[in-house]
Write a protein that holds these residues in place. Structure first.
Motif, short mmCIF file in Angstrom:
data_model
loop_
_atom_site.label_atom_id
_atom_site.label_comp_id
_atom_site.label_asym_id
_atom_site.label_seq_id
_atom_site.Cartn_x
_atom_site.Cartn_y
_atom_site.Cartn_z
N PHE A 1 15.76 15.22 10.27
CA PHE A 1 14.91 15.59 11.40
C PHE A 1 15.57 16.70 12.21
CE2 PHE A 1 14.39 11.07 10.45
CZ PHE A 1 13.03 11.03 10.15
N THR B 1 -0.59 9.46 10.25
CA THR B 1 -1.18 8.23 9.72
C THR B 1 -0.24 7.09 10.08
OG1 THR B 1 -1.69 6.95 7.72
CG2 THR B 1 -0.12 8.74 7.47
N ALA C 1 0.82 -1.21 0.00
CA ALA C 1 0.00 0.00 0.00
C ALA C 1 0.85 1.26 0.00
CB ALA C 1 -0.94 0.01 1.21
N LEU C 2 2.11 1.14 0.42
CA LEU C 2 2.98 2.31 0.45
C LEU C 2 3.62 2.50 -0.93
CD1 LEU C 2 4.70 2.02 3.94
CD2 LEU C 2 2.49 3.00 3.32
N SER C 3 3.72 3.77 -1.34
CA SER C 3 4.11 4.05 -2.72
C SER C 3 5.57 4.44 -2.83
CB SER C 3 3.23 5.17 -3.26
OG SER C 3 3.40 6.33 -2.45
N GLY C 4 6.44 3.52 -2.60
CA GLY C 4 7.87 3.80 -2.74
C GLY C 4 8.65 2.69 -2.08
N ASN C 5 9.96 2.72 -2.25
CA ASN C 5 10.77 1.69 -1.62
C ASN C 5 10.84 1.91 -0.11
OD1 ASN C 5 12.75 -0.54 -1.57
ND2 ASN C 5 14.08 1.07 -0.77
N HIS C 6 10.53 0.86 0.63
CA HIS C 6 10.65 0.93 2.09
C HIS C 6 11.11 -0.42 2.59
CE1 HIS C 6 6.62 -1.03 2.91
NE2 HIS C 6 6.45 -0.63 1.67
N LYS D 1 3.93 13.40 13.23
CA LYS D 1 4.02 14.38 12.13
C LYS D 1 3.20 13.96 10.92
CE LYS D 1 6.07 17.62 12.05
NZ LYS D 1 5.77 18.98 12.57
N VAL D 2 3.28 12.69 10.52
CA VAL D 2 2.59 12.28 9.29
C VAL D 2 1.12 12.00 9.55
CG1 VAL D 2 4.70 11.43 8.18
CG2 VAL D 2 3.26 9.83 9.47
N LEU E 1 10.36 18.06 14.15
CA LEU E 1 9.60 17.16 15.03
C LEU E 1 8.95 17.90 16.20
CD1 LEU E 1 12.07 14.13 15.19
CD2 LEU E 1 9.91 14.24 13.91
N MET F 1 0.12 4.65 8.20
CA MET F 1 0.53 4.09 6.91
C MET F 1 1.82 4.76 6.41
SD MET F 1 -1.40 1.60 6.27
CE MET F 1 -0.89 1.24 4.57
N PHE F 2 2.91 4.49 7.13
CA PHE F 2 4.20 5.01 6.67
C PHE F 2 5.29 4.01 7.08
CE2 PHE F 2 4.42 6.34 11.09
CZ PHE F 2 5.77 6.26 11.39
N ASN F 3 6.40 4.15 6.46
CA ASN F 3 7.59 3.37 6.82
C ASN F 3 8.81 4.14 6.34
OD1 ASN F 3 9.21 1.31 7.78
ND2 ASN F 3 8.73 -0.13 6.14
N ILE F 4 9.98 3.65 6.70
CA ILE F 4 11.20 4.28 6.20
C ILE F 4 11.84 3.38 5.15
CG2 ILE F 4 11.66 5.63 8.27
CD1 ILE F 4 13.78 3.46 9.04
N GLY F 5 12.46 4.02 4.20
CA GLY F 5 13.22 3.31 3.17
C GLY F 5 14.66 3.81 3.18
N ILE G 1 17.67 7.67 5.49
CA ILE G 1 16.33 7.11 5.41
C ILE G 1 15.37 8.15 4.88
CG2 ILE G 1 16.67 5.38 7.21
CD1 ILE G 1 15.10 7.27 9.13
N GLY G 2 14.40 7.66 4.15
CA GLY G 2 13.32 8.52 3.66
C GLY G 2 11.99 7.97 4.14
N ILE G 3 11.09 8.87 4.45
CA ILE G 3 9.76 8.43 4.90
C ILE G 3 8.89 8.18 3.68
CG2 ILE G 3 7.68 9.12 6.15
CD1 ILE G 3 9.57 10.76 7.96
N VAL G 4 8.27 7.00 3.67
CA VAL G 4 7.41 6.59 2.57
C VAL G 4 5.99 6.50 3.10
CG1 VAL G 4 6.92 4.74 0.92
CG2 VAL G 4 9.29 5.33 1.47
N THR G 5 5.04 7.07 2.40
CA THR G 5 3.63 6.98 2.82
C THR G 5 2.81 6.41 1.66
OG1 THR G 5 3.26 9.26 2.10
CG2 THR G 5 3.79 8.92 4.43
N GLU G 6 1.50 6.44 1.80
CA GLU G 6 0.65 5.88 0.74
C GLU G 6 0.70 6.74 -0.51
OE1 GLU G 6 -3.24 3.65 2.19
OE2 GLU G 6 -2.89 5.41 3.42
N ILE H 1 7.64 10.47 14.31
CA ILE H 1 7.30 10.60 12.89
C ILE H 1 5.79 10.41 12.71
CG2 ILE H 1 7.61 9.61 10.58
CD1 ILE H 1 10.45 8.74 11.46
#
Lengths: 229, 229
Positions: B165, A219, A157-162, A216-217, B194, A221-225, B224-229, A213
């Protein structure tokens, strides 16, 4: 697989529903089955009560912690809060957990001073290590503790590399867990094996940043890549 | 800007070189100038000695800690190891640091048991908070402590979205620091504020995971980059 999930909270429910939908035989362990079945209302965080979850998911079995793990169990999942797993496993016949594979999803979060939580143990040890030390023949694999429940069971569901971090002392166990993760939608290229179980210090100590994090976001529905050159 | 960088190690050198190249007036503070100037050989980690750095960067001034900060200083950068900043700032005339902006880049890493390091302080406090508490009129902004030196000064070298951050109690100070970060190549969309300085617990406690990721990717050129939907 025969999967025993210890814990009836939102993590246990999410994993139970997903793993059952994939064709596994899922048993959820709880302290008191009768009490759990009365929990049909959402909790104060808005999470579904396990009683309602059982109504919605009649294929999942709900039994006591001691009955959840038997000789047919292929995989144990620790979805209990904080350090509860140490007490729960300590009350189970050691022969039943000997040589079994366990995914330790838990984080030793301490909400006693409110939000954001601190950790009850960290820095020179970790929950993953403490479980492994107290139950040395259990094959503990720390995994999924750096993402929210909805990301655990729906990573695409996440739109990018994580990425997802796993660690543990037994390579065969990590391969088995890797297979379970891939069945849930994770791609093998996303899964980073950090090494032995001492690396759980790193992934558990990420939680204080994760919760900030999240703030801040706004939701889960996030992760780190990981990004390189 | 008149920038005083406390610390002559690889972090201090990287920031001094970059910030001077951008037209700033850069002063590096050290404990003993004569001793520092003798350090022309790389250290055991392969980092350039500050003596050689001064030969290569004649525009940078090297003075004692106490002489590094004066009434013209616009920005202080803590590039000292561990908790050294507390002692160093404690020896400086309080009037000279009153109301000044400081970027705290340091992490309280403890290498006394080798690699990977643990933290000397964490969980219910952080180095950033301790500096802010001991020097309440200093405007401490925790920033850049979650990336390696080469990423700090060359963020566009990474090929994908990645994040930095920052946190601190003073919004004006964070805006000033944001401007410095942008001058070094960071895009404002990458910078995540933050909140107050207590969030330094989160970013400093990321280090145990950072060092383990570093062990896997085998290059300091990652983030690291934060990835969301």
């Amino acid at each position: 697989m025969n999967i025993a999930i210890l814990g009836t909270g939102s993590v246990g429910q999410a994993l139970a529903g997903k793993l059952m939908s994939l064709g596994n035989d899922v048993t959820v362990g709880t302290r008191d089955v009768e009490v759990s079945l009365t929990r049909v209302e959402p909790d104060r965080m808005g999470n579904m009560g396990i009683g309602q979850f059982m109504v919605d998911n009649p294929g999942v079995k709900l039994v006591t912690f001691n009955d959840a793990i038997n000789s047919d169990t292929d995989l144990i999942i620790n979805a209990l809060g904080g350090e509860s797993i140490l007490e729960v496993l300590g009350a189970i016949d050691p022969n039943l957990i000997d040589s079994k594979v366990m995914i330790d999803v838990a984080n030793p979060l301490d909400f006693s001073n409110g939000f954001p939580p601190s950790l009850t143990i960290c820095n020179t040890t970790s929950l993953g290590e403490q479980v492994q030390t107290q139950f040395p023949t259990l094959k503990v694999v720390k995994a999924l503790n750096t993402v929210s429940n909805p990301v655990m069971i729906n990573p695409t569901a996440l739109s990018g590399n994580h990425n997802l971090f796993i660690c543990g002392n037994d390579m065969d166990a990590k391969n088995i867990v890797g297979g379970v993760l891939i069945s849930m939608g994770w791609n093998s290229s996303q899964i980073i094996d950090l090494g032995d179980i001492t690396n759980a210090r790193g992934t558990e100590m990420f939680l204080p940043l994760w919760v900030r994090i999240f703030g801040k976001v706004q939701t889960p529905m996030f992760n780190i890549g990981i990004v390189t050159e």
